[in-house]
Design a protein around this motif. Structure first.
Motif, PDB file in Angstrom:
ATOM      1  N   SER A 315      22.556  62.646  14.323  1.00 34.85           N
ATOM      2  CA  SER A 315      23.372  63.582  14.946  1.00 34.85           C
ATOM      3  C   SER A 315      22.549  64.443  15.844  1.00 34.85           C
ATOM      4  O   SER A 315      22.937  65.188  16.874  1.00 34.85           O
ATOM      5  N   LEU A 316      21.264  64.384  15.779  1.00 38.90           N
ATOM      6  CA  LEU A 316      20.310  65.445  16.605  1.00 38.90           C
ATOM      7  C   LEU A 316      20.316  64.514  18.205  1.00 38.90           C
ATOM      8  O   LEU A 316      20.387  65.447  19.200  1.00 38.90           O
ATOM      9  N   LEU A 317      20.345  63.333  18.121  1.00 36.96           N
ATOM     10  CA  LEU A 317      20.410  62.623  19.475  1.00 36.96           C
ATOM     11  C   LEU A 317      21.809  62.778  19.671  1.00 36.96           C
ATOM     12  O   LEU A 317      21.766  63.069  21.198  1.00 36.96           O
ATOM     13  N   ILE A 318      22.767  62.588  19.075  1.00 33.41           N
ATOM     14  CA  ILE A 318      23.926  62.791  19.638  1.00 33.41           C
ATOM     15  C   ILE A 318      24.264  64.306  20.211  1.00 33.41           C
ATOM     16  O   ILE A 318      24.811  64.588  21.353  1.00 33.41           O
ATOM     17  N   HIS A 319      23.492  65.320  19.517  1.00 28.00           N
ATOM     18  CA  HIS A 319      23.417  66.712  20.188  1.00 28.00           C
ATOM     19  C   HIS A 319      22.888  66.907  21.377  1.00 28.00           C
ATOM     20  O   HIS A 319      23.381  67.522  22.344  1.00 28.00           O
ATOM     21  N   HIS A 320      21.767  66.172  21.691  1.00 28.69           N
ATOM     22  CA  HIS A 320      21.221  65.948  23.135  1.00 28.69           C
ATOM     23  C   HIS A 320      22.384  65.730  24.045  1.00 28.69           C
ATOM     24  O   HIS A 320      22.391  66.167  25.320  1.00 28.69           O
ATOM     25  N   ILE A 321      22.789  64.338  23.947  1.00 24.89           N
ATOM     26  CA  ILE A 321      23.889  63.960  24.613  1.00 24.89           C
ATOM     27  C   ILE A 321      24.989  64.843  24.858  1.00 24.89           C
ATOM     28  O   ILE A 321      25.342  65.113  26.091  1.00 24.89           O
ATOM     29  N   ASP A 322      25.490  65.528  23.768  1.00 21.83           N
ATOM     30  CA  ASP A 322      26.689  66.543  23.986  1.00 21.83           C
ATOM     31  C   ASP A 322      26.225  67.570  24.514  1.00 21.83           C
ATOM     32  O   ASP A 322      27.177  68.133  25.493  1.00 21.83           O
ATOM     33  N   TYR A 323      24.941  67.939  24.610  1.00 21.34           N
ATOM     34  CA  TYR A 323      24.426  69.292  25.172  1.00 21.34           C
ATOM     35  C   TYR A 323      24.475  68.906  26.910  1.00 21.34           C
ATOM     36  O   TYR A 323      24.794  69.914  27.605  1.00 21.34           O
ATOM     37  N   ILE A 324      23.860  67.981  27.101  1.00 24.51           N
ATOM     38  CA  ILE A 324      23.736  67.441  28.531  1.00 24.51           C
ATOM     39  C   ILE A 324      25.154  67.292  29.183  1.00 24.51           C
ATOM     40  O   ILE A 324      25.313  67.866  30.055  1.00 24.51           O
ATOM     41  N   VAL A 325      25.982  66.656  28.582  1.00 23.33           N
ATOM     42  CA  VAL A 325      27.464  66.709  28.971  1.00 23.33           C
ATOM     43  C   VAL A 325      28.036  68.019  29.204  1.00 23.33           C
ATOM     44  O   VAL A 325      28.815  68.054  30.307  1.00 23.33           O
ATOM     45  N   LYS A 326      27.794  68.589  28.368  1.00 22.33           N
ATOM     46  CA  LYS A 326      28.551  70.105  28.636  1.00 22.33           C
ATOM     47  C   LYS A 326      27.728  71.086  29.568  1.00 22.33           C
ATOM     48  O   LYS A 326      28.459  71.652  30.335  1.00 22.33           O
ATOM     49  N   ILE A 328      26.212  69.757  32.480  1.00 21.79           N
ATOM     50  CA  ILE A 328      26.220  68.953  34.025  1.00 21.79           C
ATOM     51  C   ILE A 328      27.531  68.070  33.943  1.00 21.79           C
ATOM     52  O   ILE A 328      27.705  67.816  35.097  1.00 21.79           O
ATOM     53  N   GLY A 329      28.254  67.786  32.851  1.00 22.38           N
ATOM     54  CA  GLY A 329      29.178  66.753  32.969  1.00 22.38           C
ATOM     55  C   GLY A 329      28.850  65.511  32.782  1.00 22.38           C
ATOM     56  O   GLY A 329      27.773  64.953  32.582  1.00 22.38           O
ATOM     57  N   THR A 359      28.636  55.055  19.721  1.00 22.38           N
ATOM     58  CA  THR A 359      29.935  54.935  19.956  1.00 22.38           C
ATOM     59  C   THR A 359      30.628  55.665  18.865  1.00 22.38           C
ATOM     60  O   THR A 359      31.550  56.431  19.154  1.00 22.38           O
ATOM     61  N   GLU A 360      30.373  55.450  17.791  1.00 20.34           N
ATOM     62  CA  GLU A 360      31.100  56.045  16.538  1.00 20.34           C
ATOM     63  C   GLU A 360      31.220  57.457  16.498  1.00 20.34           C
ATOM     64  O   GLU A 360      32.022  58.302  16.463  1.00 20.34           O
ATOM     65  N   GLU A 361      29.916  57.952  16.766  1.00 19.79           N
ATOM     66  CA  GLU A 361      29.438  59.411  16.701  1.00 19.79           C
ATOM     67  C   GLU A 361      30.328  60.168  18.029  1.00 19.79           C
ATOM     68  O   GLU A 361      30.673  61.266  17.728  1.00 19.79           O
ATOM     69  N   LEU A 362      30.351  59.546  18.970  1.00 18.75           N
ATOM     70  CA  LEU A 362      30.830  60.193  20.227  1.00 18.75           C
ATOM     71  C   LEU A 362      32.463  60.210  20.046  1.00 18.75           C
ATOM     72  O   LEU A 362      32.894  61.074  20.372  1.00 18.75           O
ATOM     73  N   LEU A 363      32.852  59.228  19.355  1.00 17.76           N
ATOM     74  CA  LEU A 363      34.384  59.432  19.164  1.00 17.76           C
ATOM     75  C   LEU A 363      34.782  60.349  17.923  1.00 17.76           C
ATOM     76  O   LEU A 363      35.793  61.131  18.115  1.00 17.76           O
ATOM     77  N   LYS A 364      33.753  60.733  16.983  1.00 20.59           N
ATOM     78  CA  LYS A 364      33.964  61.802  16.038  1.00 20.59           C
ATOM     79  C   LYS A 364      34.055  63.037  16.657  1.00 20.59           C
ATOM     80  O   LYS A 364      34.729  64.058  16.449  1.00 20.59           O
ATOM     81  N   LYS A 370      37.138  56.607  28.231  1.00 27.47           N
ATOM     82  CA  LYS A 370      36.784  56.507  29.561  1.00 27.47           C
ATOM     83  C   LYS A 370      35.250  57.289  29.626  1.00 27.47           C
ATOM     84  O   LYS A 370      34.545  56.691  30.291  1.00 27.47           O
ATOM     85  N   ASP A 371      35.176  58.267  28.771  1.00 24.01           N
ATOM     86  CA  ASP A 371      33.765  59.226  28.724  1.00 24.01           C
ATOM     87  C   ASP A 371      32.815  58.283  28.140  1.00 24.01           C
ATOM     88  O   ASP A 371      31.548  58.164  28.776  1.00 24.01           O
ATOM     89  N   ILE A 372      33.021  57.505  27.305  1.00 24.90           N
ATOM     90  CA  ILE A 372      32.237  56.574  26.521  1.00 24.90           C
ATOM     91  C   ILE A 372      31.828  55.577  27.450  1.00 24.90           C
ATOM     92  O   ILE A 372      30.548  55.239  27.323  1.00 24.90           O
ATOM     93  N   ASP A 373      32.515  54.907  28.056  1.00 28.65           N
ATOM     94  CA  ASP A 373      32.153  53.814  28.968  1.00 28.65           C
ATOM     95  C   ASP A 373      31.333  54.319  30.254  1.00 28.65           C
ATOM     96  O   ASP A 373      30.388  53.786  30.415  1.00 28.65           O
ATOM     97  N   LYS A 374      31.523  55.509  30.594  1.00 29.91           N
ATOM     98  CA  LYS A 374      30.526  56.238  31.540  1.00 29.91           C
ATOM     99  C   LYS A 374      28.991  56.364  30.785  1.00 29.91           C
ATOM    100  O   LYS A 374      28.146  55.796  31.599  1.00 29.91           O
ATOM    101  N   ILE A 375      29.110  57.063  29.767  1.00 26.88           N
ATOM    102  CA  ILE A 375      27.728  57.115  28.938  1.00 26.88           C
ATOM    103  C   ILE A 375      27.027  55.836  28.832  1.00 26.88           C
ATOM    104  O   ILE A 375      25.792  55.691  29.053  1.00 26.88           O
TER     105      ILE A 375
END
Length: 390
Positions: A315-326, A328-329, A359-364, A370-375
């Protein structure tokens, strides 16, 4: 009613996992950084077959839905003029040999068009990232040579600075004693030459001054091949918020590093205790492998139960992804695992078979397909095409 709840929950979880797997397999997954070639020269593993050690082989890559791998070509700072370029070519030779042994499983590609063709042929698309500007030995013709052999990006520095670019480590620890900060005039020429060749400029490992000099010089989008968010884990290898915003303005992409030390700010002191407790074994392994990083990886395998206790949660790695997405996009985020280049990753990420968990965590978190495909790969594909023109 209560008796029905548990079966319904199980059904819902299975349906969610199936949906994640379908989305994952449909996407083009590109990992921008894997160090397995450096280790292969020591271990002699046949990466065409399933291995019980290490993070990568072609069999497990297929199972994890990996479509394209940028293989890191790396040597430490103990290599310099007269040795570094030759070692880089030796690692490229080992990739060529892997492809020759497994032509039905893997193929070398140079651009996004060739990458898509490889995916259609159900082959792993192999690309090359040279990690460390010291491997060009200050010679522009060595850049040309590596580009002809397939170099898709050049990481301008590793931990060590070059005569033309300062690293993150040196800018932090040696700032007052460095002969220069950032890019020299020759460094700027190198960036422009990489742009002309269609080779992506990689700003992972570079110092903050070098980072901004690169963005002021480049005419193409850049890549941070394996870095995380400094605001969550203030490691000198991670990117600060202003750097992330500048990278997005450039149109580049930051690819998230899975290494525990760049994901979790509490990991470093815990691993220091672990290494101290097993110093004798680590010293022995270092002598056996003649490589401290590989010895560290092996030590963590030997004491897996202990090692697992200090790994961060996924979840902490996913937090990094989500933080950066929020911040800069979603158009500027990718995956750069650093598999086979570190001793520890978040729990659940044990090899290339485990990419679907992301992918599972991003769906949650309600990320769209579309956004998962980009990442997973779309953003890297865009930057690759912007550099190569194809």
């Amino acid at each position: 009613m209560k008796k029905l709840l548990f079966p319904l929950l199980l059904f819902s979880l299975r349906l969610s996992a199936q949906n994640a797997q379908q989305i994952h397999q449909k996407a083009i997954l590109i990992d921008t950084h894997n160090d397995v070639l450096s280790n292969e020269l020591i271990t002699k593993f046949d990466l065409g077959k399933r291995q019980t050690e290490g993070d990568f082989d072609l069999v497990r890559a297929k199972e994890g839905g990996l479509d394209a791998q940028i293989f890191s070509i790396w040597c430490g700072e103990n290599y310099g003029k007269g040795t570094a370029f030759a070692f880089a070519n030796r690692e490229i030779d080992s990739l060529y040999a892997l492809i020759k042994r497994n032509p039905d499983k893997i193929t070398l590609v140079h651009n996004s068009a060739e990458l898509k063709k490889a995916v259609a042929q159900k082959k792993l698309a192999a690309l090359i990232g040279v990690e460390g500007g010291h491997m060009i030995e200050d010679r522009m013709d060595y850049i040309d040579s590596l580009a002809k052999r397939g170099m898709n990006y050049l990481t301008l520095t590793w931990n060590n600075s070059t005569s033309w670019a300062t690293s993150a480590r040196d800018e932090v620890t040696k700032k007052d004693s460095l002969p220069h900060l950032g890019l020299t005039d020759y460094g700027k020429q190198i960036v422009k030459h990489l742009n002309q060749l269609g080779v992506m400029v990689d700003v992972s490992h570079v110092g903050e001054r070098t980072f901004y000099d690169v963005l002021a010089t480049t005419s193409k989008p850049v890549i941070a091949s394996h870095s995380c968010a400094w605001s969550i884990d203030p490691s000198r290898r991670n990117l600060k918020d202003d750097q992330l915003k500048a990278l997005a303005k450039n149109g580049g992409v930051v690819c998230l590093n899975f290494y525990s030390g760049f994901v979790d700010s509490t990991y470093s002191p815990k691993v220091a205790v672990f290494l101290h407790q097993h110093k004798a074994e680590l010293d022995s392994l270092t002598k056996i492998y003649n490589d401290g990083d590989l010895a560290n990886i092996r030590l963590n395998v030997m004491y897996k139960t202990e090692s697992d206790k200090i790994r961060p949660p996924l979840s902490l790695l996913i937090h990094h992804i989500d933080y950066i997405v929020k911040l800069i996009g979603v158009d500027y985020v990718g995956i750069g695992s650093d598999f086979d280049g570190a001793e520890s990753y978040p729990l659940g990420l044990d090899s290339v078979t485990d990419y679907p968990k992301i992918t599972e965590e991003l769906l949650k978190l309600n990320y769209s397909e579309k956004d998962i495909d980009k990442i997973l790969g779309g953003n890297v594909m865009r930057v690759l095409k912007a550099n190569t023109g194809k």
